[in-house]
Every structure is written in structure tokens, then in C-alpha cells.
Design a protein around this motif. Structure first.
Motif, PDB file in Angstrom:
ATOM      1  N   THR A  61       0.839  -1.199   0.000  1.00  0.00           N
ATOM      2  CA  THR A  61       0.000   0.000   0.000  1.00  0.00           C
ATOM      3  C   THR A  61       0.876   1.251   0.000  1.00  0.00           C
ATOM      4  O   THR A  61       2.073   1.188  -0.271  1.00  0.00           O
ATOM      5  N   ASN A  62       0.262   2.413   0.301  1.00  0.00           N
ATOM      6  CA  ASN A  62       0.997   3.670   0.203  1.00  0.00           C
ATOM      7  C   ASN A  62       2.127   3.730   1.223  1.00  0.00           C
ATOM      8  O   ASN A  62       2.063   3.137   2.300  1.00  0.00           O
ATOM      9  N   HIS A 111      -7.864   4.511  -2.111  1.00  0.00           N
ATOM     10  CA  HIS A 111      -6.568   3.930  -2.462  1.00  0.00           C
ATOM     11  C   HIS A 111      -6.480   2.483  -1.986  1.00  0.00           C
ATOM     12  O   HIS A 111      -5.975   1.605  -2.692  1.00  0.00           O
ATOM     13  N   GLU A 157       0.571   2.678  -4.970  1.00  0.00           N
ATOM     14  CA  GLU A 157       0.989   4.039  -5.249  1.00  0.00           C
ATOM     15  C   GLU A 157       2.151   4.054  -6.245  1.00  0.00           C
ATOM     16  O   GLU A 157       3.186   3.445  -5.999  1.00  0.00           O
ATOM     17  N   TYR A 213      -9.481   8.524   1.975  1.00  0.00           N
ATOM     18  CA  TYR A 213      -8.255   7.742   1.757  1.00  0.00           C
ATOM     19  C   TYR A 213      -8.547   6.286   1.425  1.00  0.00           C
ATOM     20  O   TYR A 213      -7.700   5.577   0.882  1.00  0.00           O
ATOM     21  N   ASP A 253       4.524   6.649  -7.627  1.00  0.00           N
ATOM     22  CA  ASP A 253       4.999   8.028  -7.603  1.00  0.00           C
ATOM     23  C   ASP A 253       6.499   8.072  -7.865  1.00  0.00           C
ATOM     24  O   ASP A 253       7.204   7.067  -7.745  1.00  0.00           O
TER      25      ASP A 253
END
Length: 276
Positions: A41-42, A115, A76, A112, A78
Motif C-alpha cells: 500500500t501507500n 486507495h 501508489e 483515503y 509516484d
């Protein structure tokens, strides 16, 4: 505890086991298992004393759960962390998938959660592509089917009270935005924390115009209400101190008006102490 859990799962002859790493990933006990799929996850800043001081370093620890030949879903994508997962999955020959946006309805509250839902849906899509209509429906009944509690969970109305186990700056960046969007009156934050958390990075995100109720918890790792208040004062966050969560919440309820919002957060220990 890991082996006790695995023994119990074997005794119960469960069909599927969802194992969450205790912290990080590379050195976690769950790495003894060979899974069907992995999900990351993030990446937020937490447990820095063990995992590292920046998101890329923490991502490298999280990537430690990637197994040879086992598919991995990463929520995620990024610029700071994506190459960590690309390199780790390539080195181990693990198929890498980035979670898409599924835009599925759900009974989980909090912006949130989209996500988290995307990550879980990506896993289901890979494991059970022929059953999407079934597992999509499951997202609308998470709380009903599992008793899920503690992530933007309402426990009272008029005034409205929500509880959330968020305890780091990544979580609070969402909580502060969510509170601003939902609150029609004044915000009241009932906050406790573990002593090993960097609460300065959390409290600097909070609105100065809100009311604060600093509380200790019953856990032996708790940060005292006085210490938490001292940190808050550095960011012009003022409030009273309480020796337990329920006293703090009761004070917030008494002070709040009908359109106000009370948020109980800061630690799993805070939510665990609630007497509902």
C-alpha cells in the motif's frame, strides 16, 4: 505469535489467509510464507528509527516482501518510490502490477479508503477475474461482514463523533482534509499517541481554530497528556489534558454543539480504550 496464528489457521482449515506485515517487510516474520500474491500500500513516514528517514528507504524495506515469481500489486506509483519496486520485482522475476482506479462503491468511510480499495480490487482482479461481480459487491459490505472498525468510523450523532486509528503525518493529511469537508461547525480533536511517534509532524497539520483534548491511554507505551499538550502548544494548538480517553471524549461531547464534529484519533491505543 506468527507461528501460533499459522497453527490456528491450519487447524481451522481456512481457504485464504491475509497476512499483514508487522512493520516494514524485509525482516518481517511473514516472509517465511510463500504467498499467492503480495500487496504493497501507500508509503508514509512511520517507524523511521527502524525503517529509514525517507520514503524511498522505507519503500526498499517494504519491497522486501516481494518473492521470486510471485505477482505483486503496488497501490501508489509516484516518482520517489516507483523505481524501488520496479527494480525489486525485476531482480526477483516477480510480475509487477500498479493498482488501477476501480471507482467501486463501498461502505468504508474516509476519502483515503479509495486507495486501499483500489489495491484490494487489483488483487481480486488478478486472483478471481471471473468473479468481479461478486467481490465488487463485497466492498459494499465490508463493515457488515468483518466488523471493521476504527477508520473514520462514526460512533455518535448530534454531535457527530468519528474515530480513526491514524497515527502518522500521512494519515493525518487525509484526516484533516476529511474533517474540514464534513464539519459544519467547530472541530474538536480528542488526541492521544504512543511515546515513540513523531507527533510534531502530525500536529503541525491540524487547524489552530479547533478545540483540543489531550489524553493519555492505558497502554504502557503511551505519551502523557502533558507531553502531547506541550508539543501542541508549539503549533498554537490549545486544549485541556485528560488521563483517559473516555474522560476526554465526554468533555468534548459536553462542549460540542449540534453542528460540530468530534474526531478521536492519534493511535490504535486511543481507539482501543473507547468504552462504547
Amino acid at each position: 505469535t506468527m507461528m501460533l496464528a499459522m497453527s490456528w489457521f491450519e487447524d481451522q482449515q481456512v481457504d485464504w489467509i491475509i497476512l499483514e506485515t508487522g512493520m516494514g517487510g524485509r525482516l518481517d516474520a511473514t516472509n517465511i510464507c510463500s504467498p499467492e500474491i503480495c500487496l504493497i500500500t501507500n508509503i508514509g513516514l512511520d517507524h523511521q528509527q527502524f525503517l529509514g528517514d525517507d520514503r524511498r528507504t522505507i519503500a526498499n524495506e517494504k519491497a522486501g516482501i516481494i518473492k521470486p515469481g510471485i505477482p505483486v500489486v503496488v497501490v501508489e506509483k509516484d516518482a520517489e518510490t516507483k523505481n524501488v519496486f520496479i527494480d525489486a520485482s525485476s531482480a526477483k522475476g516477480a510480475p509487477l502490477f500498479w493498482a488501477n482506479s476501480y471507482d467501486l462503491p463501498s461502505d468504508l468511510k474516509g476519502s483515503y479508503q479509495k486507495h486501499n480499495i483500489n489495491g484490494a480490487a487489483a488483487v481480486f482482479d488478478l486472483l478471481f477475474p471471473e468473479s468481479q461481480s461478486l467481490w465488487s459487491l463485497g466492498f459494499t459490505r465490508v463493515r457488515e461482514n468483518t466488523g471493521f472498525f476504527g477508520r473514520w468510523t462514526p460512533i455518535c450523532e448530534s454531535p457527530r463523533v468519528v474515530v480513526d486509528t491514524g497515527h502518522n503525518s500521512a494519515a493525518f493529511s487525509f484526516l484533516v482534509k476529511q474533517a474540514a469537508e464534513e464539519c459544519r461547525g467547530r472541530q474538536h480533536w480528542v488526541l492521544g499517541a504512543a511515546a515513540d511517534k513523531d507527533m510534531g509532524t502530525v500536529l503541525q497539520l491540524l487547524p489552530k481554530e479547533a478545540s483540543y483534548y489531550w489524553t493519555a491511554t492505558s497502554n504502557n507505551r503511551t505519551l502523557s497528556a502533558e507531553a502531547l499538550s506541550d508539543i501542541g502548544s508549539k503549533f498554537e494548538l490549545n486544549g485541556a489534558q485528560y488521563d483517559n480517553v473516555n474522560s476526554a471524549l465526554e468533555a468534548a461531547k459536553i462542549a460540542a454543539e449540534v453542528d460540530d464534529l468530534i474526531i478521536v484519533a492519534g493511535s490504535n491505543f486511543v481507539v482501543a480504550d473507547l468504552q462504547l
